[in-house]
Design an enzyme around this catalytic site. Structure first.
Site, PDB file in Angstrom:
ATOM      1  N   GLY A  31       9.037   4.030   6.734  1.00 31.75           N
ATOM      2  CA  GLY A  31       8.228   2.804   6.773  1.00 31.75           C
ATOM      3  C   GLY A  31       7.360   2.723   8.008  1.00 31.75           C
ATOM      4  CG  HIS A  37       3.546   7.243   6.971  1.00 33.73           C
ATOM      5  ND1 HIS A  37       3.461   6.394   8.041  1.00 33.73           N
ATOM      6  CD2 HIS A  37       4.685   7.951   7.144  1.00 33.73           C
ATOM      7  CE1 HIS A  37       4.499   6.575   8.827  1.00 33.73           C
ATOM      8  NE2 HIS A  37       5.259   7.516   8.319  1.00 33.73           N
ATOM      9  CD  GLU A 148       1.028  21.697   9.307  1.00 31.06           C
ATOM     10  OE1 GLU A 148      -0.028  21.605   9.948  1.00 31.06           O
ATOM     11  OE2 GLU A 148       1.454  22.758   8.829  1.00 31.06           O
ATOM     12  CE  LYS A 149       3.929  11.954  14.444  1.00 32.27           C
ATOM     13  NZ  LYS A 149       5.284  11.978  15.042  1.00 32.27           N
ATOM     14  CG  ASP A 150       7.835  14.420  12.468  1.00 31.65           C
ATOM     15  OD1 ASP A 150       8.282  14.174  13.594  1.00 31.65           O
ATOM     16  OD2 ASP A 150       7.259  13.570  11.765  1.00 31.65           O
TER      17      ASP A 150
HETATM   18  O1  PAF Z   1       9.871  12.010   9.064  1.00 34.21           O
HETATM   19  C1  PAF Z   1      10.501  10.971   8.790  1.00 34.21           C
HETATM   20  O2  PAF Z   1       9.949   9.873   8.733  1.00 34.21           O
HETATM   21  C2  PAF Z   1      11.988  11.049   8.526  1.00 34.21           C
HETATM   22  O3  PAF Z   1      12.583  12.003   9.335  1.00 34.21           O
HETATM   23  C3  PAF Z   1      12.333  11.301   7.036  1.00 34.21           C
HETATM   24  C4  PAF Z   1      11.835  12.664   6.572  1.00 34.21           C
HETATM   25  C5  PAF Z   1      11.722  10.209   6.167  1.00 34.21           C
HETATM   26  C6  PAF Z   1      13.844  11.270   6.832  1.00 34.21           C
HETATM   27  O4  PAF Z   1      14.385  10.034   7.197  1.00 34.21           O
END
Ligand code: PAF
Length: 282
Positions: A31, A37, A148-150
Site C-alpha cells: 500500500g 506501484h 527493480e528498486k528492490d
Molecule cells: O516490495 C514490497 O512492497 C513487499 O516486500 C512485498 C513484495 C509486497 C511483500 O510484502
C-alpha cells in the site's frame, strides 16, 4: 474494481475468471501507493486479462517494530489510484486472514538472501518469502510484477520460485524516479522538507559514479560513492556494494561480471532509503 478482504471471496472471483480462461496477473504491494506501484499495475493490466493488486503491510518482514508501526497506510487513496489504473481486484486482507497461525516456515534461498539486505535486515527476506508464497498460492497468477528498486528482493523471489517449483513468471519493472532523480518509495513521505532536498544526492552520485567507473577500479568507485554521500550531513551509507546482477556476488574487477549493479542503502536522517544502478563499461 472489486475489493476483497478475505481469501474465500477472492478465490471465488478468481475461479470464475479462470473458468473463462482469463490470464491473471498479480502486483503484491504494502500500500501507500505511488507512481512506481502504478507503473507495475499498468504493465500488469496490459499483459493480463485480470489484474490483482494485494495491499498488506506484512509484519513478518519487518525487523524493526517502529518501522512497522510508522509504515504509511493510505487505503482510500490507494483504491482510487488502482481504480484509475484499471486494476480488476484489490486484495486487502487483515493480519489474522494472512496469518491465522504464526508462520514458522524458514526458507533457505541461498546466497542471494544472505548478502546486503540479508546481512543488515536479518529475517526480512524470510518474511517476504512467507507472504509472497502465500499470495502466489491464493492468487495462482501467471505473472507477478515487482519493482527493480528492490533489486535483491527480485533475486530472492526468483530463487523462491525455483525452490518451490512455482509456475509464476516474475516480471521485473524499471525504477520510477521523481524529476530530481529520487527513486520513488513509500518511505519518501517520511522525509522532512530539508531531508527531501538532500535525498536526490543518492541518485546523482550513483549516476556520476557510472562515468567515474570508466577510468577507475571497482574499489575506487565504491569509495567514491561512499565518501561523496557520507560527506553530506544527515546522510549515512549503511552499505554500498557492486554485485553481479544474477548471483549478487561482490564484483572485484569490472571484467568479472556481464552486468555489475551497485546497490546502496542510505540513512537520510532516520529514513532508510535504497537505490541501485547498472554499470555499463565501454
Ligand atoms: O516490495 C514490497 O512492497 C513487499 O516486500 C512485498 C513484495 C509486497 C511483500 O510484502
Amino acid at each position: 474494481m472489486k475489493i476483497a478482504s478475505n481469501i474465500k471471496d477472492l478465490k471465488l472471483y478468481l475461479n470464475k475468471e479462470r473458468e473463462s480462461k482469463k490470464q491473471i496477473g498479480l502486483v503484491p504491494t504494502m500500500g501507500a501507493l505511488h507512481a512506481g506501484h502504478i507503473s507495475l499495475v499498468r504493465q500488469c493490466v496490459r499483459e493480463n486479462d485480470v489484474c490483482v493488486v494485494s495491499i498488506f503491510v506484512n509484519p513478518t518482514q519487518f525487523n524493526d517494530k517502529n518501522d512497522l508501526s510508522t509504515y504509511p497506510r493510505t487505503p482510500e487513496q490507494d483504491y482510487a489510484l488502482l481504480e484509475a489504473a484499471g486494476c480488476t481486484y484489490v486484495f486487502a486482507p487483515g493480519e489474522k486472514e494472512m496469518y491465522p497461525e504464526p508462520d514458522t516456515r524458514i526458507f533457505n534461498f541461498g546466497r542471494v538472501a544472505e548478502v546486503m539486505e540479508g546481512k543488515y535486515r536479518p529475517g526480512h527476506f524470510n518474511g517476504v518469502g512467507q507472504i509472497v508464497s502465500k499470495l502466489f498460492d491464493i492468487v495462482q497468477p501467471s505473472k507477478a510484477y515487482f519493482g527493480e528498486k528492490d533489486f535483491q528482493q527480485i533475486a530472492v523471489i526468483r530463487s523462491m520460485v525455483k525452490l518451490l517449483n512455482m509456475k509464476v513468471k516474475i516480471v521485473a519493472c524499471p525504477i520510477v524516479r521523481e524529476k530530481d532523480g529520487l527513486a520513488l518509495s513509500s518511505r519518501n513521505t517520511r522525509l522532512t522538507p530539508e531531508l527531501r532536498q538532500k535525498a536526490p544526492l543518492i541518485a546523482h552520485v550513483l549516476q556520476e559514479s557510472t562515468t567515474f567507473a570508466q577510468k577507475h577500479s571497482v574499489e575506487e568507485t565504491i569509495d567514491f560513492v561512499i565518501d561523496t554521500i557520507n560527506k553530506e550531513s544527515e546522510m549515512e551509507i549503511e552499505y554500498y556494494e557492486i554485485v553481479d546482477s544474477a548471483t549478487l556476488e561482490a564484483v572485484s574487477d569490472w571484467k568479472g561480471s556481464n552486468d555489475p549493479v551497485g546497490c546502496i542503502t542510505v540513512y537520510c536522517g532516520k529514513v532508510r532509503l535504497i537505490d541501485n544502478i547498472h554499470y555499463k563499461l565501454s
